[in-house]
Design an enzyme around this catalytic site. Sequence first.
Site, PDB file in Angstrom:
ATOM      1  N   LYS A 123      10.864   3.645   3.374  1.00 41.29           N
ATOM      2  CA  LYS A 123       9.680   3.041   3.986  1.00 41.29           C
ATOM      3  C   LYS A 123       9.883   2.938   5.499  1.00 41.29           C
ATOM      4  O   LYS A 123      10.972   2.586   5.964  1.00 41.29           O
ATOM      5  CB  LYS A 123       9.482   1.659   3.368  1.00 41.29           C
ATOM      6  CG  LYS A 123       8.290   0.859   3.827  1.00 41.29           C
ATOM      7  CD  LYS A 123       8.323  -0.487   3.104  1.00 41.29           C
ATOM      8  CE  LYS A 123       7.130  -1.359   3.429  1.00 41.29           C
ATOM      9  NZ  LYS A 123       7.214  -2.663   2.729  1.00 41.29           N
ATOM     10  N   SER A 198       2.925  -3.248   0.356  1.00 40.76           N
ATOM     11  CA  SER A 198       2.986  -2.420   1.550  1.00 40.76           C
ATOM     12  C   SER A 198       3.856  -1.172   1.385  1.00 40.76           C
ATOM     13  O   SER A 198       3.795  -0.272   2.216  1.00 40.76           O
ATOM     14  CB  SER A 198       3.513  -3.259   2.721  1.00 40.76           C
ATOM     15  OG  SER A 198       4.841  -3.694   2.488  1.00 40.76           O
ATOM     16  N   SER A 222       5.172  -6.231  -2.445  1.00 42.19           N
ATOM     17  CA  SER A 222       5.173  -4.944  -1.749  1.00 42.19           C
ATOM     18  C   SER A 222       5.980  -3.857  -2.436  1.00 42.19           C
ATOM     19  O   SER A 222       5.774  -2.679  -2.163  1.00 42.19           O
ATOM     20  CB  SER A 222       5.679  -5.121  -0.314  1.00 42.19           C
ATOM     21  OG  SER A 222       4.640  -5.592   0.510  1.00 42.19           O
TER      22      SER A 222
END
Length: 527
Positions: A123, A198, A222
Amino acid sequence: MTGGFGSLFFGPGPAVRRPNGISRPVPPYEQRFVGFCLPVFRNVPDLTSCSAVELARRIRAREVSAVEVLEAHLDRIERQNPAVNAVVTLDAERARARANAADAALARDEVWGPLHGVPFTVKDQFSTAGLRTTYALPHYADFVPAADAPQVACLKEAGGVLMGKTNLPLAAYDWQCDHPNFGRANNPWALDCTPGGSSGGSAAALAAGLTPLELGADVAGSIRIPSHFCGVAGLRPTEDGPLRGIRPPDRPATVRHIAVAGPMARTVEDLQLEWAALCGADPAASAPATPSPDALRIAVTPELGGVPADTDTQRVLRDATTAWGAAGCEVKRRPAPFDVEDAFDTWARIQGFELTAGLPAPLRTPPLKQLVWQGYVRSKFGSLAGRMAKGASLGPRGYFRALDRRAALADGLDAFFDDWDLWVTPVAATPTFTHRPTGAARTLEGVSVPYALPIAPYNCPTAVLGHPILTLPAGRTPTGRPIGLQVHARHGADATLLAAGRRLEAVLGCDPAPASLAEAPRTDDSA
């Protein structure tokens, strides 16, 4: 969601543009031919469909080279990433050099670690040495850190080959994945739907077969929401201290609690491999024995926070628990083992206080502080903003009381695990939903509901206690959208949770194959 709101108030980010690094020169013909045709010649599955465990084994056995594995994934990224927009920065040339070095090391009978030669992505919230890291903030669109985040360093030290970075929402704070620089990520199983957030790019990259391993972060779902929406596995590990490496080096890390980094993969077995690498352990020596079904006592809570799950989610939960019971598990329905409303408020107070501490000075005091929470944040997350605003108004004594309350809630959950090995809940009240502006209403069983309602009560109260939570792929809707379940365990029992989760996964028999984008089902549902 993982991160903070402070970055949102420094002005608008640049216009959407194609990210640097995503384009790459066409590899030499020989590399493309070998990478594409090798599975046919050797009568083995496509390398991008193999598990990380299988790739690691085959590389060590010299059945396939690290270069061949890397090229297969780079080729798939080139062909399929435009549809999902999951990978936003590639580091292809350094990855090739690393893969070549891995093959050369094996030729000398050197094994770097359990991930020797296995490619991975992370990420774009995690610092990566020499590779652009935006931290989901427009002001860092071209920032290149000098050092890796500790988790990235662990994966490299275990022999992994970093290919690039994956998409995430602005400030890493949303349950969708739309970035002002990179654009929107799509769900590989339904391109008109969100992959979640996220860590949405992380889950989408796994589900599309662009990478075998990913690294995400979680403060309010997330890791769990994207894993659930995309049909992959994710571990929100036991919280053991402030999460480092996800903030620009020139900004204070004010979010000191609840946020954790964790592995994401297509199977629980792959999570075990990655988790061992993150812990610096030998997976063969450190993994506990996989429990047999008749040894597992499973408590099930179908609803949290007074928000019932939709029909498809209830069906998947019911089918899963029936299958586990038939396999010998003791499965019983139980109420939540703590006051969910109390835990929700405790999460919000801690988050609100810590996020406010990271805002620019003018936004930490009235009247602008009220405008932040009752204006901007409320427009995005509705009543959740009101809960967090109470945390923003706390003084130090109130903040420490919230931390004390969190500890008491965590102790209560550990007492519950004296009688139960696992606690299973839905991840959210619905599967993935169609793209929409953050804050726009959704539907739950045909009823219009606030944006955060189907997600927040299942993810915020369960995060604040700091216990490990596994997201387990468990089924699908009739239109093919994935549905996962949350499996919770005792504080610190991450390895045991993964071992049990692997057994539960085997009973369910879900197909871990990546999505075929040409056949990805679409939906006209607006839920």
